[in-house]
Design an enzyme around this catalytic site. Structure first.
Site, PDB file in Angstrom:
ATOM      1  N   ASP A 284      -5.733  -0.797  -6.771  1.00  0.00           N
ATOM      2  CA  ASP A 284      -4.750  -1.370  -5.864  1.00  0.00           C
ATOM      3  C   ASP A 284      -3.364  -0.880  -6.318  1.00  0.00           C
ATOM      4  OD1 ASP A 284      -3.518  -2.764  -3.871  1.00  0.00           O
ATOM      5  OD2 ASP A 284      -4.523  -4.660  -4.266  1.00  0.00           O
TER       6      ASP A 284
HETATM    7  C1  BGC Z   1      -2.472  -4.755  -1.502  1.00  0.00           C
HETATM    8  C2  BGC Z   1      -3.586  -3.972  -0.859  1.00  0.00           C
HETATM    9  C3  BGC Z   1      -3.031  -2.811  -0.066  1.00  0.00           C
HETATM   10  C4  BGC Z   1      -2.162  -1.971  -0.970  1.00  0.00           C
HETATM   11  C5  BGC Z   1      -1.593  -0.742  -0.299  1.00  0.00           C
HETATM   12  C6  BGC Z   1      -1.462  -3.885  -2.212  1.00  0.00           C
HETATM   13  O1  BGC Z   1      -0.345  -4.609  -2.597  1.00  0.00           O
HETATM   14  O2  BGC Z   1      -3.031  -5.684  -2.407  1.00  0.00           O
HETATM   15  O3  BGC Z   1      -4.341  -4.815  -0.029  1.00  0.00           O
HETATM   16  O4  BGC Z   1      -4.070  -2.076   0.497  1.00  0.00           O
HETATM   17  O5  BGC Z   1      -1.091  -2.771  -1.427  1.00  0.00           O
HETATM   18  O6  BGC Z   1      -0.619  -1.048   0.614  1.00  0.00           O
END
Ligand code: BGC
Length: 761
Positions: A284
């Site tokens: 993530d």
């Molecule tokens: C979130 C994810 C997301 C990623 C990319 C993160 O902060 O937890 O769900 O896909 O950002 O934007």
């Protein structure tokens, strides 16, 4: 040497791009061939996923990222859109870099693209898998027409904690329906295969258990038994993988004391060895570098640990990019491990067809004709209506007549920017349909709609600011609460019916939007009280991204329609349901508590050794509270219709069977009301005695049927070992002989029941 590499690589790519048919070599051989020509640094480059932020192509070209792409230090990019911009960036990768490897282009396409569908929690309440699959299909069509080939969806984290803002992004509390939805979403995004240019790769997230963070506080610790993981939290991730999801995202939280991002048991033993996943794993956002804060080492240590655990791609941290080569030199990891990760990413690019045509998703003509089309918006509108849940409808106040005067009141009534809800990054906020506009259109020439805001979102201006980010303002009214309220009461007094559009703003749920008070903000409750005092019928149109405590509302407001955040067409869909052009049929996929202190509250709980006697709400030395009963306000599976359904007794095809056998449980459902309607018939099972304790009931099947007034249908479920098995204490799976209770009904509380016996084989 360098020249030789370059040429050899060009030959491989050329031979791939000459024909649409796969060459004689399989994808694996082609991947090997590419890999054999990359330097260690270039392989590490493929593992790097930076965010393009708001860069346009021009800026990107002169930026650090453009340089990195040129130097082979980027495997994919996200947060960039439009076919034209993506073509420009792809060009840098395939024309200016030595490796010529095309980039992946990712985005959080979560519930639609420009045509926005309801937030996932709302969508799940449709219990309609074909509808959900279509919404993902449309999202993929629009996103791919804008250059995107990879979406960070579906989010399938089971959650039983409405304090957690991200409960809005998932499918609720139940692993069974969560798994069905996970499969439907993957099918929708990825289609049959990637041969066309309108299917995109999905990324199931957040693996794993992110929905079980302590206290509902985002990014917090998770700690749970393995038995619970396997039975209650893992199934939706596995279902998405079994459906062919090409990638998976590691979650922010720790598991067994090790962050998921560096958790070898999770990323390798379970994911690859047990489940046979052969796609790639991405972290993530800054998931790698955050492990420094978690306290398990410096950037080099955590990066090496993550790779060693089975993480293939590093989103944003650049820990892989900047430290892995040194870790190879230091003997902390091997080049072979980097090859493995790189192989998986390059393979995904082959599978998407990017080596054959890197510009496959850069069709500017498609951008003009396939995004935000009338047909897609019409589908978003009808889908939204299927996601709404009618929570209360005293004396059939709803549906409303298209006549007389309707007073529309509330901070969410004229709030088009808020209709799409959280995670709608590609939405055209200012073009979304507000409730005011929907009601006005629906009643044009027939009824009069008068409007007043009545209250701001919250008396606390700071809270409103923090809840209305990303262009989703609510245009705070500077007048005092009393002035706002008086104006609303004045127009309400002159109306025949009051529609109060109240609740949360779009960004009161979603990421980093946890709440300890899960009620409609006090200022808005005051407005509701004043409106009720007028004596006019009040319909509460609720906006929320989470289950709210609606005890007072259930006791005092005659009609409540929960509309979640319905998407770009929300206002029209709300009008469709309020006026009865669509009969509501949504059913909750989360329990609505009567007090935040009951959280986590969920229907599939264990019985305990001291359960409360039926019908009682307090008994000393039993499992309960002194101050509130154990009951929720609305149970899982609950939702009303403008018509009524009656359930007959359950008929079993036999009362005894073995685990190799199956039996049928049937029930006749009759529409006893005056309107055609849809009903979600739900099957629950309880394993009465097990080697470990079992939940009081678990959803094991559902069917959504349509019945005309007076019509009856027999609904049949087949029950076999798949519905009866579970993971035992040693994590082996199977059904245990004994008695099982079969329950069928229109929600998890009101069910008919019978018992059958599973005999030894
Ligand atoms: C979130 C994810 C997301 C990623 C990319 C993160 O902060 O937890 O769900 O896909 O950002 O934007």
């Amino acid at each position: 040497m360098k020249v030789y590499h370059y040429l050899a690589l060009a030959v491989v790519l050329f031979s791939c791009s000459k024909t649409n048919e796969p060459t004689q070599s399989t994808i694996d051989q082609r991947v090997d061939s590419v890999l054999s020509q990359l330097t260690l640094d270039e392989k590490i480059g493929q593992l790097n996923l930076p965010s393009a932020g708001a860069f346009t192509t021009g800026e990107a070209e002169s930026s650090d990222i453009a340089k990195k792409i040129e130097q082979g230090q980027v495997g994919g990019l996200f947060n960039i859109k439009t076919a034209a911009s993506i073509r420009e960036v792809q060009k840098i990768a395939v024309e200016k870099s030595r490796t010529k490897i095309p980039l992946l282009f990712g985005m959080d396409v979560i519930h639609g693209y420009e045509s926005v569908f309801p937030i996932p929690l709302g969508l799940s309440c449709s219990w309609d898998m074909a509808l959900i699959e279509r919404s993902a299909r449309i999202a993929a069509t629009e996103a791919s027409a804008d250059g995107i080939n990879w979406t960070f969806s579906p989010m399938v984290d089971v959650s039983r904690d409405p304090r957690w803002g991200r409960i809005s992004e998932g499918n609720g509390e139940d692993p069974f329906i969560g798994s069905e939805i996970a499969k439907a979403m993957v099918r929708g995004y990825q289609g049959k295969d990637f041969s066309g240019n309108n299917t995109i790769m999905s990324c199931v997230k957040h693996y794993a258990l992110y929905g079980a963070i302590e206290a509902g506080r985002d990014y917090n610790t998770v700690d749970m038994s393995h038995q619970r993981m396997y039975n209650e939290y893992f199934p939706p991730y596995k279902a998405a993988i079994d459906a062919g999801a090409g990638s998976i995202m590691a979650s922010f939280n720790e598991i067994d004391g090790v962050p998921a991002t560096a958790n070898k048991w999770l990323l390798t033993d379970v994911l690859r060895k047990e489940w046979g996943f052969n796609g790639f794993v991405v972290s993530d956002y800054t998931g790698v570098s955050e492990m420094i804060e978690h306290g398990i080492g410096d950037l080099q240590t955590v990066s090496a640990r993550a790779l060693d655990a089975g993480l293939d791609m590093d989103m944003v941290s650049e820990g892989f990019l900047t430290t892995l080569a040194k870790s190879v030199k230091d003997g902390k990891i091997t080049e072979k491990q980097i090859d493995e990760a790189c192989r998986r990413i390059v393979k995904a690019k082959f599978e998407l067809g990017l080596f054959d045509n890197p510009y496959k998703y850069c069709d500017e003509k498609r951008s003009k004709t396939e995004i935000y089309t009338a047909a897609n918006r019409a589908e978003a509108r009808s889908t939204a209506a299927q996601s709404f849940v009618l929570l209360k409808n005293d004396k059939n106040i709803l549906p409303l007549k298209k006549s007389g005067t309707i007073a529309l009141v509330g901070p969410l009534a004229d709030a088009k920017e808020n209709m799409t809800g959280t995670w709608s990054v590609a939405a055209r906020f200012s073009e979304s349909i507000s409730v005011l506009s929907g009601l006005q259109k629906a009643t044009e020439g027939k009824a009069k709609v008068v409007y007043a805001k009545g209250a701001n979102l919250d008396a606390d201006e700071v809270l409103e600011t923090n809840s209305t980010m990303f262009g989703k303002g609510l245009h705070r009214d500077k007048r005092s609460s009393t002035e706002l309220l008086n104006e609303a009461v004045r127009i309400a007094k002159g109306a025949d019916v009051i529609v109060a559009a109240v609740g949360e703003a779009a960004e009161m749920s979603g990421e980093a939007a946890s709440r300890t008070t899960i009620e409609i903000p006090e200022t808005q409750k005051e407005l509701l009280k004043a409106l009720l005092k007028t004596g006019k019928p009040v319909v509460l149109v609720l906006f929320t991204g989470r289950p709210l405590v609606l005890k007072w509302e259930q006791e005092n407001v005659p009609a409540i329609l929960n509309t979640w955040f319905g998407g770009s067409e929300a206002g029209d869909a709300i009008a469709d349901v309020l006026f009865g052009d669509v009969n509501p049929s949504g059913k909750l996929t989360t329990t609505f508590p009567q007090h935040v202190g009951q959280v986590p509250i969920y229907y599939a709980h264990k019985n305990t050794g001291r359960p409360l006697a039926e019908g009682k709400w307090f008994q000393k030395f039993r499992s309960n509270y002194l101050d509130v009963s154990n009951e929720p306000v609305y149970p899982f599976g609950y939702g009303l219709s403008y018509t009524q359904f009656e359930y007959g007794e359950i008929q079993l095809s036999k009362s005894k069977m073995t685990a190799d056998d199956s039996l049928q449980a049937s029930v006749t459902v009759t529409n006893t009301g005056a309107l055609e309607g849809k009903e979600v018939v739900q099957l629950y099972i309880r394993d009465m005695v097990g080697s470990v304790t079992r939940p009081v009931k678990e959803l094991k099947g559902f069917q959504k049927i349509t019945l005309k007034p007076g019509e009856s249908k027999q609904v049949t479920f087949t029950i076999g070992k798949n519905q009866l098995g579970f993971y035992h204490q040693d994590l082996t799976w199977g059904a245990e002989p004994g008695d099982f209770q079969v329950m069928i009904g229109g929600n998890s509380r009101d069910v008919k029941q019978v018992v059958f016996t599973l005999a030894e084989n």
